[in-house]
Every structure is written in structure tokens, then in C-alpha cells.
Write an enzyme that holds these catalytic residues in place. Sequence first.
Site, PDB file in Angstrom:
ATOM      1  N   LYS A 179      21.270  20.533   1.891  1.00  0.00           N
ATOM      2  CA  LYS A 179      20.169  19.883   2.595  1.00  0.00           C
ATOM      3  C   LYS A 179      19.537  20.803   3.632  1.00  0.00           C
ATOM      4  CE  LYS A 179      21.180  15.127   1.573  1.00  0.00           C
ATOM      5  NZ  LYS A 179      22.438  15.272   0.801  1.00  0.00           N
TER       6      LYS A 179
HETATM    7  C1  LIG Z   1      22.568  14.812  -0.538  1.00  0.00           C
HETATM    8  C2  LIG Z   1      23.650  15.426  -1.365  1.00  0.00           C
HETATM    9  C3  LIG Z   1      23.677  15.300  -2.777  1.00  0.00           C
HETATM   10  C4  LIG Z   1      22.661  14.477  -3.532  1.00  0.00           C
HETATM   11  O1  LIG Z   1      21.384  15.066  -3.536  1.00  0.00           O
HETATM   12  P1  LIG Z   1      20.097  14.201  -3.926  1.00  0.00           P
HETATM   13  O2  LIG Z   1      18.951  15.080  -3.580  1.00  0.00           O
HETATM   14  O3  LIG Z   1      20.152  12.964  -3.079  1.00  0.00           O
HETATM   15  O4  LIG Z   1      20.185  13.896  -5.379  1.00  0.00           O
HETATM   16  C5  LIG Z   1      24.676  15.942  -3.472  1.00  0.00           C
HETATM   17  N1  LIG Z   1      25.644  16.653  -2.830  1.00  0.00           N
HETATM   18  C6  LIG Z   1      25.650  16.791  -1.491  1.00  0.00           C
HETATM   19  C7  LIG Z   1      26.743  17.566  -0.853  1.00  0.00           C
HETATM   20  C8  LIG Z   1      24.659  16.195  -0.703  1.00  0.00           C
HETATM   21  O5  LIG Z   1      24.689  16.331   0.640  1.00  0.00           O
END
Ligand SMILES: *Cc1c(COP(=O)(O)O)cnc(C)c1O
Length: 493
Positions: free
Chosen positions: A134
Site C-alpha cells: 500500500k
Molecule cells: C490491502 C492488502 C491486500 C489486498 O489488496 P487489494 O488492493 O485490496 O485487493 C493484500 N495484501 C496485503 C498485505 C494488503 O495490505
Amino acid sequence: MRYVSTRGQSASNTNPSGPTFSEILLGGLAPDGGLYLPESYPQVSRSELEQWRALSYAELAYEVLSRFIDDIPPDDLKELLRRTYTAEVYCNGRVRERAGEITPLHWLEAPDPARGEGGLAILELSNGPTLAFKDMAMQLLGNLFEYVLAKQREEINILGATSGDTGSSAEYAMRGKQGVQVFMLSPHERMSAFQRAQMYSLHDANIHNIAVRGTFDDAQDIVKAVANDRAFKARYRIGAVNSINWARVAAQVVYYFKGYLAATSDAGDDDRQVAFAVPSGNFGNICAGHIARMMGLPIGRLVLATNENDVLDEFFRTGVYRPRATAETVATSSPSMDISKASNFERFVFDLVGRDPTVIRALWSAVDAGCGFDLSGTPFLARLPEFGFVSGRSTHADRLATIRGAFERYGLMIDTHTADGLKVGSEWRTAEMPMVILETALPAKFEETMVEALGRKPERPAALHGIEKLPQRVTVMDVSVEEVKRFIARQLG
Ligand SMILES: *Cc1c(COP(=O)(O)O)cnc(C)c1O
């Protein structure tokens, strides 16, 4: 570049041709409840793609993002991207000398055409300050917010609820930014000691941590209640940075290009394809892959991996989209993928149904009413193969076995989410193309499950040693909308 809403009503009296990038940056949903998408996908030719091989991550980001952002002067955008994607910010990776690459590609099995081996690789996306992918988008969002707010002489107060990853990523991105205050609610004593330390040890004046004596859902409900109070929202300029934010999705498109170029860097013919496997929750990450593919990036396959919360796997296998009730959503060892409905999914379905907002309005009136929809037997579902999607599901037992397998075979510790991606990606490997697994977090964030799988703790990046012992700053409150509002009002004077 103008933006359209998936539900058709993005133009307004002041903006007859639809809003620009900066105009949708600070908002969430379009006024009609839809999600924003560019009016058309900019196309990238093979020869342009070849020329991009020599670029740094920030330069590549400029080439990709300038096609979506045409209301920020090019030199300003370049400078902003150069400040965002630096080796100093993305330095937590295991391969430190490759930090300048921002998202290094790590081969688990090199491609071997003679033996009919397409190759298997991990694209490291978790080298940012909070050890999860993220940060790739959120760090850019922080700089974009500061830039646009300064131009508009405005301020924004971000209110959010987190069960861990998103909140810390947002706080690290917004800390110290001019014009931005962050109010982040988290469930008191329900996050890991590491997660608490990550958020609560921030002492920047513009970061406000609020721990509510309740669950994540209680915290989320408070956020919704405050956002629904229009007068309060307007008076205190309340905004959000949730996963439907278009700039976050756009920023994620860049690393698909980077991953493609890295996986095809050896000499070879020009029409090579690459498959990507993506651990998915709210469909933000893989939606960026879909957009990269629509721009002409030769992605042979997009492999969507879910955990036990398999609403998206069910859709790609059957055409039935059936959002789950909160009670049906289970807490798993890949918690960041524990979703009951996928907030970005509407963007993909918009393209699947030929960008017809009438169809989207009909489908999502059912979704918003708590039901789902069934596309099986419709011409829309017949078009699914054109989009390259396949899917699979991974359980706690799969996760443990995959973590062990990767450690034994490749000497590599992967986190629980990446393990879901590796498990499902491995099932869809072919001889024709490399399979690139997107790493979404580092194992240091999920010590407990790592110990369960391997009998030992994962290594922690040096910068985060002893983080639990740092002084913490957090205000504890009851589950009360009024108390949260009073707190915000007091802080903002
Ligand atoms: C947010 C997140 C996801 C999922 O990603 P999306 O964009 O919501 O599909 C997967 N793994 C981790 C570690 C995350 O923080």
C-alpha cells in the site's frame, strides 16, 4: 484527460465534460455513487515500452502517470515523482543494494525455454515504510495531496478506520504534510503489538490516533456516521483515502510495467507476455493490472488469489457475485484480504459490460441492497476470457504449506498474503510465460503465523527493531460518534 463515473453522471454544470485528475483527487465516490475511471485508456505501443527499459522507477512512473494526469505541469509532476520514489523511502527490502530499483524482481525459478520453463518470480512491493504494498500508492498520494491543497489554498482532514495496514500506510504517507490532518480510528487492544507500535509511535502534530473500545466494525461505523453528517463534514472538511481513490489505483499501474520490463529483460522476441498473480481483497491492486493490460501492456494472464473470503474467486469461476454479510466474513491469517465485498470491483465490471452505466446502475442497485448478481449465461460473461482473468483460493493450511515450501525450496520467507498469491499463481503457471507473484507485505508484519509455519520468527528490517518500546501517542475512547466529533472539533480549533 477527463474522468467518467461508472454510473454515468460525472459531468456537472461547472464541469460539463467531466472532472480532471486534480478535481477527483481529494474526493471518494462520484456524486452518483459510482467510481471514477478515465474516459478512455491511453495506449502504449511496443516500441515505447522498449524505450522505457532504461528508465528509473520515478521516470517510468512519469511516463505512465502523465497520461492520466494532465492538469499538473510536467516539471512539477516529474519532481513530485522523483521525491516519492527514492531509495531512502523504499529501503526496507531484503536486497538492500537493489533499493534504488524500488520494486526489485526476484527470480525463484529462472525461465528456461529449453526445458519449457516459463519462470517464476516475486515482484517486491513491500519495501516502503510500513512493509506493505500500500505504501507504493499511498506515499504518492501524500505528496499529491500536499501539492494540490497548496495550489487550491485548501486543507483536508482525513478520517479513517483501520484494522492495521491501511491506517499505518496512510499515516506514514501524510505525516508532516502541509494542509493535511489525519484522524485514524483503530480497535483498542485488538491489533498486534507491532501494528500498534507502527501507528502510535508517530508523534507528528498532524497525526491523531484514536483507539475505540470496540471492534474494527464499530470504528468503521463511527467513520460512516461522521461522514453522513453533511454539516459536520463540510464544516471540518472531512475526507478519506480509501481504496477506491483513483490516484491510488493509478499509482499501482506503474509497477505492472516495471514488473513486465524486469521479467523480460533478457534478450528475446518482442511479443513476450507475462502473467501476474495478485493476492486480492478490495480488487484495487489487480484492477491496476487490468488497466495496465488495457493500455497495451502484454499481460497474458491476471491470476486473482483470494483467501477463505472467496467472493471474487466465486465470480471468476461462476459469474455469480455474491457479497457476504459481515457475519459470513471470516478472520483469517491473511487478514488484509478479509473482505465481504470488493469495493473496486465495479471498475472492472464497467469495462466487462462495455462501459454501459445503465447496466452498472442495475447491477449495483442489487449490490447496494445487500444482494448480488449473476452474469452466467449473459454475453458479458462470455467476454471474460478477453480480459485475461483467472482465479483461485487459498486456505490457512495452503498458506502454511506454501510458506514452508518457499522456505525449503528457495530459502525465502514470504508473508501470508504473498503465500496466497504464490499458491494460486503456481496452479496457473504455463511454459509460455513467466509467472510474477506480487508481494504485498513482508513476513515481519505477521510474526505469529510465520512462527506457526516455520517455527521461527521472521527477520525484521533494522529500522523497526525495538519499535514496540518507543513512546506511544493515542487517545482511547468509547464507541461514541459524539466523542469522536468533539475530539476532531477540539483539535481543529
Ligand atoms: C490491502 C492488502 C491486500 C489486498 O489488496 P487489494 O488492493 O485490496 O485487493 C493484500 N495484501 C496485503 C498485505 C494488503 O495490505
